[in-house]
Every structure is written in C-alpha cells, then in structure tokens.
Design a protein around this motif. Structure first.
Motif, mmCIF file in Angstrom:
data_model
loop_
_atom_site.group_PDB
_atom_site.id
_atom_site.type_symbol
_atom_site.label_atom_id
_atom_site.label_comp_id
_atom_site.label_asym_id
_atom_site.label_seq_id
_atom_site.Cartn_x
_atom_site.Cartn_y
_atom_site.Cartn_z
ATOM 1 N N ALA A 1 0.928 -1.008 -0.064
ATOM 2 C CA ALA A 1 0.083 -0.004 -0.081
ATOM 3 C C ALA A 1 0.847 1.104 -0.099
ATOM 4 O O ALA A 1 2.235 1.215 0.416
ATOM 5 N N ALA A 2 0.210 2.456 -0.535
ATOM 6 C CA ALA A 2 1.151 3.561 -0.510
ATOM 7 C C ALA A 2 0.428 4.693 0.026
ATOM 8 O O ALA A 2 -0.881 4.687 -0.175
ATOM 9 N N VAL A 3 0.965 5.554 0.498
ATOM 10 C CA VAL A 3 0.342 6.947 1.125
ATOM 11 C C VAL A 3 1.402 7.879 0.814
ATOM 12 O O VAL A 3 2.560 7.814 1.095
ATOM 13 N N ARG A 4 1.036 9.183 0.530
ATOM 14 C CA ARG A 4 1.988 10.236 0.291
ATOM 15 C C ARG A 4 1.965 10.990 1.670
ATOM 16 O O ARG A 4 0.953 11.772 2.078
ATOM 17 N N SER A 5 2.913 10.874 2.373
ATOM 18 C CA SER A 5 2.830 11.535 3.761
ATOM 19 C C SER A 5 4.491 11.891 4.029
ATOM 20 O O SER A 5 5.500 11.206 3.667
ATOM 21 N N GLY A 6 4.459 12.939 4.807
ATOM 22 C CA GLY A 6 5.772 13.448 5.226
ATOM 23 C C GLY A 6 6.160 13.050 6.595
ATOM 24 O O GLY A 6 7.429 13.193 7.000
ATOM 25 N N TYR A 7 5.328 12.046 7.109
ATOM 26 C CA TYR A 7 5.675 11.669 8.505
ATOM 27 C C TYR A 7 6.468 10.010 8.382
ATOM 28 O O TYR A 7 6.407 9.328 7.284
ATOM 29 N N SER A 8 7.210 9.879 9.372
ATOM 30 C CA SER A 8 7.635 8.458 9.577
ATOM 31 C C SER A 8 6.736 7.414 9.308
ATOM 32 O O SER A 8 5.545 7.616 9.665
ATOM 33 N N CYS A 9 6.985 6.371 8.746
ATOM 34 C CA CYS A 9 5.879 5.331 8.419
ATOM 35 C C CYS A 9 5.466 4.610 9.873
ATOM 36 O O CYS A 9 4.309 4.197 9.800
ATOM 37 N N LEU A 10 6.313 4.935 10.756
ATOM 38 C CA LEU A 10 5.932 4.350 12.080
ATOM 39 C C LEU A 10 4.581 4.993 12.699
ATOM 40 O O LEU A 10 3.829 4.376 13.531
ATOM 41 N N ALA A 11 4.339 6.427 12.058
ATOM 42 C CA ALA A 11 3.350 7.159 12.696
ATOM 43 C C ALA A 11 2.164 7.182 11.741
ATOM 44 O O ALA A 11 1.163 7.860 12.087
ATOM 45 N N ILE A 12 2.116 6.462 10.616
ATOM 46 C CA ILE A 12 1.121 6.296 9.816
ATOM 47 C C ILE A 12 0.152 5.142 10.122
ATOM 48 O O ILE A 12 0.621 4.106 9.940
ATOM 49 N N PRO A 13 -1.041 5.322 10.305
ATOM 50 C CA PRO A 13 -1.966 4.259 10.671
ATOM 51 C C PRO A 13 -2.407 3.596 9.548
ATOM 52 O O PRO A 13 -2.274 4.328 8.320
ATOM 53 N N THR A 14 -2.809 2.268 9.203
ATOM 54 C CA THR A 14 -3.159 1.494 8.404
ATOM 55 C C THR A 14 -4.315 2.243 7.383
ATOM 56 O O THR A 14 -4.166 2.221 6.241
ATOM 57 N N SER A 15 -5.162 2.812 7.951
ATOM 58 C CA SER A 15 -6.352 3.604 7.501
ATOM 59 C C SER A 15 -5.837 4.805 6.713
ATOM 60 O O SER A 15 -6.739 5.119 5.744
ATOM 61 N N ALA A 16 -4.673 5.161 6.677
ATOM 62 C CA ALA A 16 -4.107 6.208 6.097
ATOM 63 C C ALA A 16 -3.842 5.912 4.607
ATOM 64 O O ALA A 16 -3.783 6.894 3.601
ATOM 65 N N TYR A 17 -3.423 4.594 4.533
ATOM 66 C CA TYR A 17 -2.831 4.142 3.008
ATOM 67 C C TYR A 17 -3.952 4.380 2.142
ATOM 68 O O TYR A 17 -4.932 3.948 2.299
ATOM 69 N N PHE A 18 -3.531 5.110 0.984
ATOM 70 C CA PHE A 18 -4.565 5.151 -0.106
ATOM 71 C C PHE A 18 -4.856 4.259 -1.217
ATOM 72 O O PHE A 18 -5.597 4.142 -1.849
ATOM 73 N N TYR A 19 -3.889 3.982 -1.754
ATOM 74 C CA TYR A 19 -3.399 3.054 -2.792
ATOM 75 C C TYR A 19 -3.200 1.640 -2.189
ATOM 76 O O TYR A 19 -2.148 1.419 -1.313
ATOM 77 N N TRP A 20 -4.038 0.493 -2.911
ATOM 78 C CA TRP A 20 -3.418 -0.869 -2.186
ATOM 79 C C TRP A 20 -3.610 -1.741 -3.338
ATOM 80 O O TRP A 20 -4.265 -1.532 -4.349
ATOM 81 N N GLY A 21 -2.692 -2.670 -3.483
ATOM 82 C CA GLY A 21 -2.583 -3.629 -4.147
ATOM 83 C C GLY A 21 -3.733 -4.812 -4.069
ATOM 84 O O GLY A 21 -4.711 -4.873 -2.835
#
Length: 126
Positions: A97-117
């Motif tokens: 999954a992919a998300v456009r974010s400037g935060y460390s990936c450890l701080a990004i919740p699963t629900s924030a991921y925008f694109y999924w395979g």
C-alpha cells in the motif's frame, strides 16, 4: 491508471525464502511511503514492514525483524519485500500500500494508506 500490483507469492517450505514485488503504475513510488501488510484467515490485517518517503528508513514488525527486508528500486518503480527463514505463521495474503506522507511510516495508521494492491498469497508449509 493508478495501480499497485504485487507478485512473488507462492508455496514455500519452512525456512525457505520468497521475494515479493510491488510494482506501481500511474504514479511515482519514490514520492510515497510504502507499507507491506498481511492478513491470515480469521485474523485482522497487520503491518509487516514499511519504508518512509521522508527519510527512506525501513521499519519492521517484531515478528519479522531480522528475517524480512524492505527495499526500493526507483528505476523500476518497485518496492520489494525479501522474506527469509519463513515460518508457517507467516502464511497470509500479503498486500502493499502507498500513502503520500511526510511522516515516518511508524506514525502512519493503516487506514491512511490510500492505494492498495490486490494481494499475493504466501503459504509456508511442509
């Protein structure tokens, strides 16, 4: 068309290795934080590994630390998950999954991921 396509799953014996690929089309993966997730039957989806857009740092779930390695190949617009010393409990459908974010990936919740395979099945069994 924006798309993520996973490949590389299959059946492997315990102790074996697989390399999963996550190929992007329609957008540049290097601009995104990428996560690998998995979901086993009857269980919730869990984060396995991620690599931050911000600084390229990888992170791993404790259950796979030391066995899995995430990497990017920007020229191929692809992210990989090298899985070694596989165990039966690694059996699951694996998603990137992919998300456009400037935060460390450890701080990004699963629900924030925008694109999924669509996912690729990994089965570890003798």
């Amino acid at each position: 068309q924006v798309q993520l396509v996973e490949s590389g799953g299959g059946l492997v014996q315990p102790g074996g290795s697989l390399r999963l690929s996550c190929a992007a089309s329609g957008f540049i993966l290097d601009y995104y934080t990428i996560g690998w997730f998995r979901q086993a039957p009857g269980k919730e989806r869990e984060g396995v590994s991620c690599i931050s857009r911000q600084d390229g740092r990888p992170a791993y779930a404790d259950s796979v630390k030391g066995r899995f390695t995430i990497s990017r190949d920007n020229a191929k617009n692809t992210v990989y998950l090298q899985m070694n010393s596989l165990k039966p409990e690694d059996t699951a459908v694996y998603y990137c999954a992919a998300v456009r974010s400037g935060y460390s990936c450890l701080a990004i919740p699963t629900s924030a991921y925008f694109y999924w395979g669509q996912g690729t099945q990994v089965t570890v069994s003798s």
